[in-house]
Scaffold this motif. Structure first.
Motif, short mmCIF file in Angstrom:
data_model
loop_
_atom_site.label_atom_id
_atom_site.label_comp_id
_atom_site.label_asym_id
_atom_site.label_seq_id
_atom_site.Cartn_x
_atom_site.Cartn_y
_atom_site.Cartn_z
N GLN A 1 59.12 72.23 68.48
CA GLN A 1 59.86 72.87 67.40
C GLN A 1 59.49 74.36 67.37
O GLN A 1 58.32 74.71 67.26
N LEU A 2 60.52 75.20 67.44
CA LEU A 2 60.28 76.63 67.41
C LEU A 2 59.84 77.06 66.03
O LEU A 2 60.41 76.64 65.02
N GLN A 3 58.82 77.92 65.98
CA GLN A 3 58.38 78.50 64.72
C GLN A 3 58.24 80.00 64.88
O GLN A 3 57.76 80.48 65.92
N LEU A 4 58.67 80.72 63.86
CA LEU A 4 58.56 82.17 63.82
C LEU A 4 57.79 82.55 62.57
O LEU A 4 58.13 82.10 61.48
N VAL A 5 56.79 83.41 62.72
CA VAL A 5 55.98 83.82 61.59
C VAL A 5 55.93 85.34 61.55
O VAL A 5 55.42 85.97 62.49
N GLU A 6 56.47 85.92 60.48
CA GLU A 6 56.43 87.37 60.30
C GLU A 6 55.18 87.76 59.51
O GLU A 6 54.69 87.00 58.68
N SER A 7 54.71 88.96 59.77
CA SER A 7 53.60 89.52 59.01
C SER A 7 53.70 91.04 59.07
O SER A 7 54.45 91.59 59.87
N GLY A 8 52.90 91.68 58.22
CA GLY A 8 52.82 93.14 58.26
C GLY A 8 53.53 93.87 57.15
O GLY A 8 53.46 95.09 57.07
N GLY A 9 54.23 93.14 56.31
CA GLY A 9 54.91 93.80 55.20
C GLY A 9 53.94 94.30 54.15
O GLY A 9 52.73 94.03 54.22
N GLY A 10 54.47 95.04 53.18
CA GLY A 10 53.62 95.54 52.12
C GLY A 10 54.29 96.65 51.35
O GLY A 10 55.50 96.89 51.50
N LEU A 11 53.50 97.33 50.54
CA LEU A 11 53.97 98.45 49.73
C LEU A 11 53.57 99.75 50.42
O LEU A 11 52.41 99.93 50.79
N VAL A 12 54.53 100.63 50.59
CA VAL A 12 54.26 101.90 51.25
C VAL A 12 55.03 103.01 50.55
O VAL A 12 56.11 102.76 49.99
N GLN A 13 54.51 104.20 50.57
CA GLN A 13 55.19 105.34 49.95
C GLN A 13 56.31 105.85 50.85
O GLN A 13 56.26 105.66 52.08
N PRO A 14 57.30 106.49 50.27
CA PRO A 14 58.36 107.09 51.10
C PRO A 14 57.76 108.03 52.14
O PRO A 14 56.82 108.78 51.85
N GLY A 15 58.29 107.93 53.35
CA GLY A 15 57.77 108.71 54.46
C GLY A 15 56.67 108.01 55.23
O GLY A 15 56.26 108.48 56.30
N GLY A 16 56.19 106.90 54.71
CA GLY A 16 55.12 106.17 55.36
C GLY A 16 55.60 105.27 56.49
O GLY A 16 56.79 105.25 56.83
N TRP B 1 64.76 80.90 61.95
CA TRP B 1 64.38 82.09 61.19
C TRP B 1 62.94 81.95 60.70
O TRP B 1 62.47 80.85 60.43
N GLY B 2 62.26 83.09 60.60
CA GLY B 2 60.96 83.10 59.97
C GLY B 2 61.11 83.04 58.46
O GLY B 2 62.22 83.05 57.92
N GLN B 3 59.96 83.05 57.78
CA GLN B 3 59.97 82.94 56.31
C GLN B 3 60.20 84.29 55.64
O GLN B 3 60.49 84.34 54.45
N GLY B 4 60.08 85.36 56.40
CA GLY B 4 60.31 86.69 55.86
C GLY B 4 59.03 87.36 55.38
O GLY B 4 58.06 86.69 55.01
N THR B 5 59.05 88.67 55.38
CA THR B 5 57.94 89.46 54.86
C THR B 5 58.51 90.60 54.03
O THR B 5 59.47 91.26 54.45
N GLN B 6 57.95 90.81 52.86
CA GLN B 6 58.48 91.81 51.92
C GLN B 6 58.00 93.20 52.30
O GLN B 6 56.81 93.43 52.51
N VAL B 7 58.95 94.13 52.36
CA VAL B 7 58.65 95.55 52.54
C VAL B 7 59.18 96.28 51.32
O VAL B 7 60.36 96.18 51.00
N THR B 8 58.29 97.00 50.66
CA THR B 8 58.67 97.78 49.48
C THR B 8 58.28 99.23 49.70
O THR B 8 57.11 99.53 49.98
N VAL B 9 59.27 100.11 49.60
CA VAL B 9 59.04 101.53 49.78
C VAL B 9 59.23 102.21 48.43
O VAL B 9 60.35 102.30 47.91
#
Length: 126
Positions: free
Chosen positions: A1-16, A116-124
């Motif tokens: 069974q194929l699995q995809l795992v995303e990581s690395g998201g987070g809160l970052v300031q504009p321009g980051g 599809w992976g579960q997703g990772t939140q990116v907030t700028v």
């Protein structure tokens, strides 16, 4: 069974910058494309970038071209999305997905993909 795992998201300031990772397991095809999609609140999921395992070719949507870079590390079965010069409008949940195609033509159609992976939140935001 194929699995995809995303990581690395987070809160970052504009321009980051942020680097997202998509680790795949259980995938046995010798050719495939891996794509990144994102979905902001109240908006449809949109494809933003794709990379082909067959020839390494890549595609980007205009909104991220020149700011985002997709790459892959075959030994780790991992695809990365390096995001720079981030803007508030980049805020979204980011998903990776994969499908058995040689090239990225038409990659931004969600219906092409079965996994599809579960997703990772990116907030700028400042």
């Amino acid at each position: 069974q194929l699995q995809l795992v995303e990581s690395g998201g987070g809160l970052v300031q504009p321009g980051g910058s942020l680097r997202l990772s998509c680790a795949a397991s259980g995938f046995t095809s010798d050719y495939y494309i891996t794509s990144w999609f994102r979905q902001a609140p109240g908006k449809e999921r949109e494809g933003i970038s794709c990379i082909s395992s067959y020839d390494g070719s890549t595609k980007y949507e205009d909104s991220v071209k020149g700011r985002f870079t997709i790459s892959r590390e075959n030994a780790k079965n991992t695809v990365y999305l390096q995001m720079t010069s981030l803007k508030p409008e980049d805020t979204a949940i980011y998903y990776c997905t994969t499908a058995r195609y040689y090239y990225c033509s038409g990659y931004n159609l969600p219906g092409l993909y079965d996994y599809w992976g579960q997703g990772t939140q990116v907030t700028v935001s400042s």
